[in-house]
Motif scaffolding. Structure first.
Motif, PDB file in Angstrom:
ATOM      1  N   ALA A 213      20.239  31.639  67.977  1.00  0.00           N
ATOM      2  CA  ALA A 213      21.233  30.612  67.957  1.00  0.00           C
ATOM      3  C   ALA A 213      22.665  31.187  67.925  1.00  0.00           C
ATOM      4  O   ALA A 213      23.623  30.519  68.154  1.00  0.00           O
ATOM      5  N   LYS A 214      22.751  32.503  67.763  1.00  0.00           N
ATOM      6  CA  LYS A 214      24.147  33.231  67.419  1.00  0.00           C
ATOM      7  C   LYS A 214      24.586  33.460  68.760  1.00  0.00           C
ATOM      8  O   LYS A 214      25.652  33.793  69.142  1.00  0.00           O
ATOM      9  N   LEU A 215      23.706  33.469  69.721  1.00  0.00           N
ATOM     10  CA  LEU A 215      24.148  33.861  71.089  1.00  0.00           C
ATOM     11  C   LEU A 215      25.069  33.129  71.701  1.00  0.00           C
ATOM     12  O   LEU A 215      24.777  31.771  71.793  1.00  0.00           O
ATOM     13  N   PRO A 216      25.938  33.611  72.447  1.00  0.00           N
ATOM     14  CA  PRO A 216      26.866  32.589  73.137  1.00  0.00           C
ATOM     15  C   PRO A 216      26.359  31.744  74.446  1.00  0.00           C
ATOM     16  O   PRO A 216      26.699  30.769  74.482  1.00  0.00           O
ATOM     17  N   ILE A 217      24.995  32.112  74.900  1.00  0.00           N
ATOM     18  CA  ILE A 217      24.781  31.492  75.835  1.00  0.00           C
ATOM     19  C   ILE A 217      23.031  31.321  75.390  1.00  0.00           C
ATOM     20  O   ILE A 217      22.432  32.177  75.008  1.00  0.00           O
ATOM     21  N   GLN A 218      22.603  29.995  75.356  1.00  0.00           N
ATOM     22  CA  GLN A 218      21.283  29.677  75.226  1.00  0.00           C
ATOM     23  C   GLN A 218      20.149  29.609  76.358  1.00  0.00           C
ATOM     24  O   GLN A 218      20.740  28.983  77.203  1.00  0.00           O
ATOM     25  N   ALA A 219      19.199  30.459  76.401  1.00  0.00           N
ATOM     26  CA  ALA A 219      18.152  30.342  77.315  1.00  0.00           C
ATOM     27  C   ALA A 219      17.287  29.335  77.311  1.00  0.00           C
ATOM     28  O   ALA A 219      16.491  29.335  75.915  1.00  0.00           O
ATOM     29  N   LEU A 220      17.243  28.384  77.981  1.00  0.00           N
ATOM     30  CA  LEU A 220      16.059  27.084  77.755  1.00  0.00           C
ATOM     31  C   LEU A 220      14.804  27.374  78.985  1.00  0.00           C
ATOM     32  O   LEU A 220      15.049  26.530  79.822  1.00  0.00           O
ATOM     33  N   PRO A 221      13.754  27.940  78.592  1.00  0.00           N
ATOM     34  CA  PRO A 221      12.730  28.140  79.431  1.00  0.00           C
ATOM     35  C   PRO A 221      12.163  26.664  79.892  1.00  0.00           C
ATOM     36  O   PRO A 221      11.834  25.826  78.813  1.00  0.00           O
ATOM     37  N   LEU A 222      12.140  26.497  81.088  1.00  0.00           N
ATOM     38  CA  LEU A 222      11.482  24.980  81.458  1.00  0.00           C
ATOM     39  C   LEU A 222      12.401  23.738  80.998  1.00  0.00           C
ATOM     40  O   LEU A 222      11.803  22.832  80.805  1.00  0.00           O
ATOM     41  N   GLY A 223      13.615  24.126  80.888  1.00  0.00           N
ATOM     42  CA  GLY A 223      14.386  23.228  80.360  1.00  0.00           C
ATOM     43  C   GLY A 223      14.776  22.674  78.831  1.00  0.00           C
ATOM     44  O   GLY A 223      15.351  22.058  78.382  1.00  0.00           O
ATOM     45  N   GLY A 224      13.971  23.521  78.106  1.00  0.00           N
ATOM     46  CA  GLY A 224      13.773  23.331  76.437  1.00  0.00           C
ATOM     47  C   GLY A 224      13.323  22.093  75.937  1.00  0.00           C
ATOM     48  O   GLY A 224      13.692  21.548  75.118  1.00  0.00           O
ATOM     49  N   THR A 225      12.624  21.284  76.893  1.00  0.00           N
ATOM     50  CA  THR A 225      12.045  20.253  76.584  1.00  0.00           C
ATOM     51  C   THR A 225      10.659  20.268  75.706  1.00  0.00           C
ATOM     52  O   THR A 225       9.894  19.052  75.459  1.00  0.00           O
ATOM     53  N   GLN A 226      10.045  21.444  75.385  1.00  0.00           N
ATOM     54  CA  GLN A 226       8.827  21.540  74.872  1.00  0.00           C
ATOM     55  C   GLN A 226       9.047  21.038  73.365  1.00  0.00           C
ATOM     56  O   GLN A 226       9.987  21.123  72.887  1.00  0.00           O
ATOM     57  N   THR A 227       7.910  20.447  72.919  1.00  0.00           N
ATOM     58  CA  THR A 227       8.026  20.136  71.447  1.00  0.00           C
ATOM     59  C   THR A 227       6.965  20.791  70.392  1.00  0.00           C
ATOM     60  O   THR A 227       6.102  21.692  71.008  1.00  0.00           O
ATOM     61  N   LEU A 228       7.669  20.966  69.244  1.00  0.00           N
ATOM     62  CA  LEU A 228       6.659  22.000  68.344  1.00  0.00           C
ATOM     63  C   LEU A 228       6.408  20.909  67.186  1.00  0.00           C
ATOM     64  O   LEU A 228       6.733  19.930  66.865  1.00  0.00           O
ATOM     65  N   GLN A 229       5.439  21.440  66.526  1.00  0.00           N
ATOM     66  CA  GLN A 229       4.967  20.314  65.305  1.00  0.00           C
ATOM     67  C   GLN A 229       5.230  21.615  64.127  1.00  0.00           C
ATOM     68  O   GLN A 229       4.113  22.187  63.602  1.00  0.00           O
ATOM     69  N   PRO A 230       6.199  21.934  63.913  1.00  0.00           N
ATOM     70  CA  PRO A 230       6.130  23.098  62.557  1.00  0.00           C
ATOM     71  C   PRO A 230       5.766  22.572  61.483  1.00  0.00           C
ATOM     72  O   PRO A 230       5.877  21.405  60.934  1.00  0.00           O
ATOM     73  N   VAL A 231       5.592  23.505  60.418  1.00  0.00           N
ATOM     74  CA  VAL A 231       5.457  23.204  59.069  1.00  0.00           C
ATOM     75  C   VAL A 231       5.922  24.304  58.293  1.00  0.00           C
ATOM     76  O   VAL A 231       5.984  25.302  58.616  1.00  0.00           O
TER      77      VAL A 231
END
Length: 244
Positions: A213-231
């Motif tokens: 998150a601190k990087l000036p450029i964010q890499a979003l594999p496959l557009g970054g549309t993947q969902t997570l179910q964190p706990v």
């Protein structure tokens, strides 16, 4: 605003808070697929419920999940025995999930133990840490030993998606271990948790995400549309504590 408008505003805000609480709870609760009902707590003379203090063996207690579980359960009053590769405390037991694949190795370690918690797992298969050994062969030996000495309860940390049909060692070895757990004698109560990404400030994934998150450029594999179910790790610890 008038009193009626103010009341409606407060109600709407409360509704939003309730919705968010329910939503967050649904998202953060790990999937529990195999729970054999634990014994109810005893009612004390003053009308409150108290749980018996137990001696708990935590396999993988030096890892992220095991470390937090050990701390939480110790605060709850239980006696914790850490089963780790490199003992650091006087009560630690030296174990090696890569080689301890025979039930006879585990029998003396289970003396006077009430509960066994297995948190051992790896994300990458390697010669040094083979998934076949860590996820299946050694847990199989551990479960057999638990049955032989009549361990009261077993908690096993698995992973979300192991029954998805995807044929990879990470899923297949974990799923087979779950099947072995289900086949244990009925008097052994067991809890199997299938969390997805477990979040905690000191967790490897959280540290990685904060670094990215601190990087000036964010890499979003496959557009970054993947969902997570964190706990959250605190929810995992609370679930296990309540179940015991």
């Amino acid at each position: 605003p008038s009193n009626s408008k103010l009341k409606r505003l407060i109600v709407r805000q409360n509704d939003k808070l309730i919705y968010r609480a329910i939503r967050d709870s649904i998202v953060t609760i790990a999937i529990v697929y195999a729970i054999k009902s634990p014994q109810r707590s005893q009612l004390t003379p003053n009308g409150s419920y108290s749980k018996s203090i137990m001696k708990i063996l935590i396999c993988g207690a030096s890892g992220f999940v095991g470390r937090h579980l050990a701390q939480t359960l110790q605060r709850a009053g239980h006696t914790i025995i850490r089963a780790v590769r490199t003992p650091q405390q006087a009560s630690d037991i030296a174990v090696n999930f890569c080689t301890d694949t025979d039930a006879s190795v585990w029998l003396p370690r289970l003396h006077d133990i009430d509960v066994v918690i297995n948190t051992v797992g790896v994300l990458r298969d390697s010669k040094e840490n083979p998934m076949q050994k860590l996820h299946l062969d050694t847990p199989s030996a551990l479960f057999q030993a638990c049955a032989l000495v009549n361990i009261k309860r077993i908690v096993h940390i698995s992973a979300l998606g192991v029954d998805s049909g995807v044929d990879v060692p990470y899923f297949s070895t974990r799923l087979q271990a779950e099947h072995l757990l289900r086949e244990l004698p009925a008097q052994i109560r067991s809890l199997c948790l299938r969390p997805s990404v477990i979040y905690g400030a000191d967790g490897a994934s959280a540290i990685l995400f904060r670094t990215l998150a601190k990087l000036p450029i964010q890499a979003l594999p496959l557009g970054g549309t993947q969902t997570l179910q964190p706990v959250h790790i605190d929810d995992i610890c609370q679930a296990v504590t309540n179940w015991l």
